[in-house]
Every structure is written in C-alpha cells, then in structure tokens.
Design an enzyme around this catalytic site. Structure first.
Site, PDB file in Angstrom:
ATOM      1  N   ARG A  54       6.857  71.388   5.879  1.00 39.31           N
ATOM      2  CA  ARG A  54       8.197  70.314   5.618  1.00 39.31           C
ATOM      3  C   ARG A  54       8.392  69.989   4.075  1.00 39.31           C
ATOM      4  O   ARG A  54       8.723  69.082   3.852  1.00 39.31           O
ATOM      5  CB  ARG A  54       7.751  69.305   6.773  1.00 39.31           C
ATOM      6  CG  ARG A  54       7.910  69.559   8.073  1.00 39.31           C
ATOM      7  CD  ARG A  54       9.113  70.510   8.607  1.00 39.31           C
ATOM      8  NE  ARG A  54       8.525  70.697   9.864  1.00 39.31           N
ATOM      9  CZ  ARG A  54       8.176  72.015  10.367  1.00 39.31           C
ATOM     10  NH1 ARG A  54       7.586  72.897   9.462  1.00 39.31           N
ATOM     11  NH2 ARG A  54       7.823  72.096  11.601  1.00 39.31           N
ATOM     12  N   SER A 109      13.125  65.688  15.136  1.00 36.22           N
ATOM     13  CA  SER A 109      12.030  64.836  14.851  1.00 36.22           C
ATOM     14  C   SER A 109      12.272  63.784  13.814  1.00 36.22           C
ATOM     15  O   SER A 109      12.462  64.475  12.669  1.00 36.22           O
ATOM     16  CB  SER A 109      10.854  65.923  14.456  1.00 36.22           C
ATOM     17  OG  SER A 109      10.570  66.627  15.684  1.00 36.22           O
ATOM     18  N   GLU A 160      11.211  62.323   8.408  1.00 29.37           N
ATOM     19  CA  GLU A 160      11.713  63.612   7.916  1.00 29.37           C
ATOM     20  C   GLU A 160      13.139  63.928   7.332  1.00 29.37           C
ATOM     21  O   GLU A 160      13.080  64.253   6.282  1.00 29.37           O
ATOM     22  CB  GLU A 160      11.516  64.639   9.135  1.00 29.37           C
ATOM     23  CG  GLU A 160      11.755  65.985   8.876  1.00 29.37           C
ATOM     24  CD  GLU A 160      11.065  66.885  10.016  1.00 29.37           C
ATOM     25  OE1 GLU A 160      11.775  67.974  10.087  1.00 29.37           O
ATOM     26  OE2 GLU A 160       9.982  66.522  10.586  1.00 29.37           O
TER      27      GLU A 160
END
Length: 351
Positions: free
Chosen positions: A160, A239, A343
């Site tokens: 990520r 998420s 995130e």
C-alpha cells in the site's frame, strides 16, 4: 476544460463528505492536466488532485486552492501490453482486460477509483497488487517541471505504498502501463484463501477469468465494497485502515497482549511480510477490540458488512467520521498496543 468556483467536493468523493474548493478544474487531456499543475505551481496556489475520490477524506471547511479533477480517457491494448489514461475508471478497465482474455488484474475487480490512483497506493486485493503488472508510470514531475517515465523499480512499490505516496507533492500521474498475461483465458494463480474457497479450488490453481472476476465482485459486494448509491455501507473509502506490519519484537508483544486479553488458545492472524516482519489483520484487531459491524449510533458508523469500513449513513460530516476513526484507533491501541494507520488521504484534517 471546465472551471468552477466555490465548487462542492463532497459529490466527487465516495464518502460524499467535505466542503468546497475555491476553484475546481476538470481536465480531459494530459496537456490540460500539466497546464493546470504548472499554473498552480507558478502562482504558489495549493493544489489538490482528484481522481475517482475513493481514497479521499476532505475536511468540512473544504480546500482553499485549486482542486484538479483528472477526467482523461484512454484504453490502449496491444497484445498483452495495456496503457491507461489516469482518468480511466479502474473497474471498467479491469472488465475490459477480462473480456480480452488477459490475466493479471482480474482479482482487482470492483475497486472504485481511477487508474491513475492505482500506482500511488499500490492498490491490491484478493492476492493481487498492481505492482506485479505495472511496467511504467508516466507522470508530471513538479520538481523537475517535466513529464517523466518511471520504471516499476523506480516506483518504489511496497505494501500500500509507493514513491508517489512517499512524496505526494512531487508527481501527478498521467498514464499507467501494464504487462498482462495470456493464459488461454485463465486467471493468474488464485493466491487468496477466501477466493479459492469461494471458487472451490486449491490456492495456486487457475480458473476461467470471468469466474475469478465474478467471484471477487460477489465477495466485495458482500462486504459493502462495491459502490451502490442506495447502500450506505458503500458510502466509504473501502478499507479505512491498513493491515499493520510488525517486527518480530512488536509481534511478540502483540501476541502476549492477545493471550492476556482473549485467552491462551487464541491466535491472531499472521502472514509473512518479508525481512522478518509479520502482517496482521486490521479488521480482526478492530473486531476484537470491541468494535463490531454496525458499531456506532451517530451519522458515521462502522459498516454493517465489514469492520474495516467506516461509513457515512447519509447525514455525517467529516468530523463525525474522524471522531469515529479516532475512537477505533484509541480502542485498538489500548487493547493490543498497535496504532492503526488510515489508508485514505486526508485533506485539511488528520486523525
């Protein structure tokens, strides 16, 4: 190129949250994108780049500067080589690669947002990451004042993360190039256990491309991870927290906290993450810290379908969302000694 003033940003985000931008410019060509960026940099104007808005949390006061919405289009497939303009809708592009019989991104179906955002976050799900198929990223380098082509290695991909995320003010992605695989209409090896179970195969097996895509879409929809304007569980950024990656020492301390809180026989999720690190599950941490599906009584709540998604139930403000996020972060830290990291990108606000 469309220019609006005092323009609302909430409709451009999947959260449907945030105040207005002083100026909103919608660019439909690479040249327009570069011109807007250069103008902002020359004038010292703050710049916010928006793609699909699926990974964005904008403060209630909005953005005092120029918001640049990238709406470029371009899907060019030659053999197994694919080039996407940054503004292409990602999930539509995935569908077209599956229709073309090419493997590599089929398990990334249903992920909202634009193609240009995928290398920034190194988007991944269900056992695939874009870093495994991206060959080059074409971007405007604001520091050098020129358009550059970065190889996969130069993108600095990790979980990520990427060079673009590490230095968010430097690059504006214009195009992304991929190398896909012709496996005779079959998917890449199914690497994610949940997907393999749903498909009725062993991990590592291949299945027809359409089956892989359809199964992932069903799994995502069951978790509220496929956009649906009528379903408030999808008024989210997917998420909200990344899965923590822990050193051996950190994992040992975490494991001890789990035994202390939940009992000797409880084992937390643990996946090898390279260099002696272990990845655990943010969703598991949130649930075991006491934040179950549907948690909350206000206009911002945890999704009723997935503990990792924070949602706008229709009347929320960004502050409502952040208050819930902070509560979850504090609860997980108190329970397990791990600090969750958001995130989505935050604009004008922070946890």
């Amino acid at each position: 190129m469309q220019v609006l003033h005092d323009a609302p940003l909430a409709p451009l985000t999947t959260f449907r949250l945030g105040g207005p931008a002083t100026r909103l410019v919608t660019a439909t060509t690479d040249a327009e994108v570069v011109d807007v960026v250069r103008e902002a940099d020359a004038n010292g104007t703050p710049l916010l780049v928006i793609g699909g808005g699926s990974n964005l949390v904008v403060g209630d006061k909005g953005f005092d500067g120029t918001a640049l919405r990238i709406a470029t289009r371009g899907f060019e497939l030659v053999g197994t080589r694919l080039e996407l303009a940054a503004g292409e809708v990602w999930t539509d592009a995935v569908a077209r690669t599956v229709e073309a019989g090419l493997a590599g991104v089929e398990c990334l179906a249903g992920i909202p947002g634009s193609a240009g955002a995928t290398p920034i976050q190194n988007v991944g799900a269900y056992g695939q990451e874009v870093s495994s198929t991206i060959t080059e990223v074409i971007a405007y380098d604001r520091e050098a004042g020129e358009t550059v082509t970065l190889t996969n290695a130069e993108c600095g991909f990790s979980y990520r993360h990427s060079r673009f995320k590490a230095d968010p003010e430097r690059y504006v992605v214009l195009r992304v190039r991929f190398e896909l695989q012709d496996a005779g209409g079959l998917s890449g090896p199914i690497r994610y256990a949940e997907t393999a179970r749903a498909l009725g195969v062993e991990p590592g097996n291949r299945v027809p491309l359409g089956d892989a895509r359809d199964t992932v879409l069903k799994l995502r929809a069951g978790k509220g991870m496929v956009l649906d304007s009528e379903d408030h569980d999808t008024w989210s950024a997917g998420s909200f927290f990344t899965n923590p990656i822990l050193t051996a020492t950190q994992f040992a301390a975490f494991h001890a906290r789990v035994r202390e809180r939940l009992g000797e026989g409880v084992e937390p999720p643990a996946y090898p993450a390279g260099d002696g690190h272990t990845k655990t599950s943010a969703a598991w941490l949130i649930d075991k810290a006491g934040f179950s599906k549907g948690y909350g009584t206000g206009p911002a709540r945890i999704s009723s379908k997935h503990t990792l998604a924070l949602t706008n139930r229709g009347e929320a403000t960004t502050e409502d969302l952040l208050a819930l996020a902070r509560e979850v972060v504090a609860g997980v830290r108190e329970a397990f000694g791990i600090t969750l990291v958001n995130e989505p990108v935050t604009v004008g606000v922070s946890l």
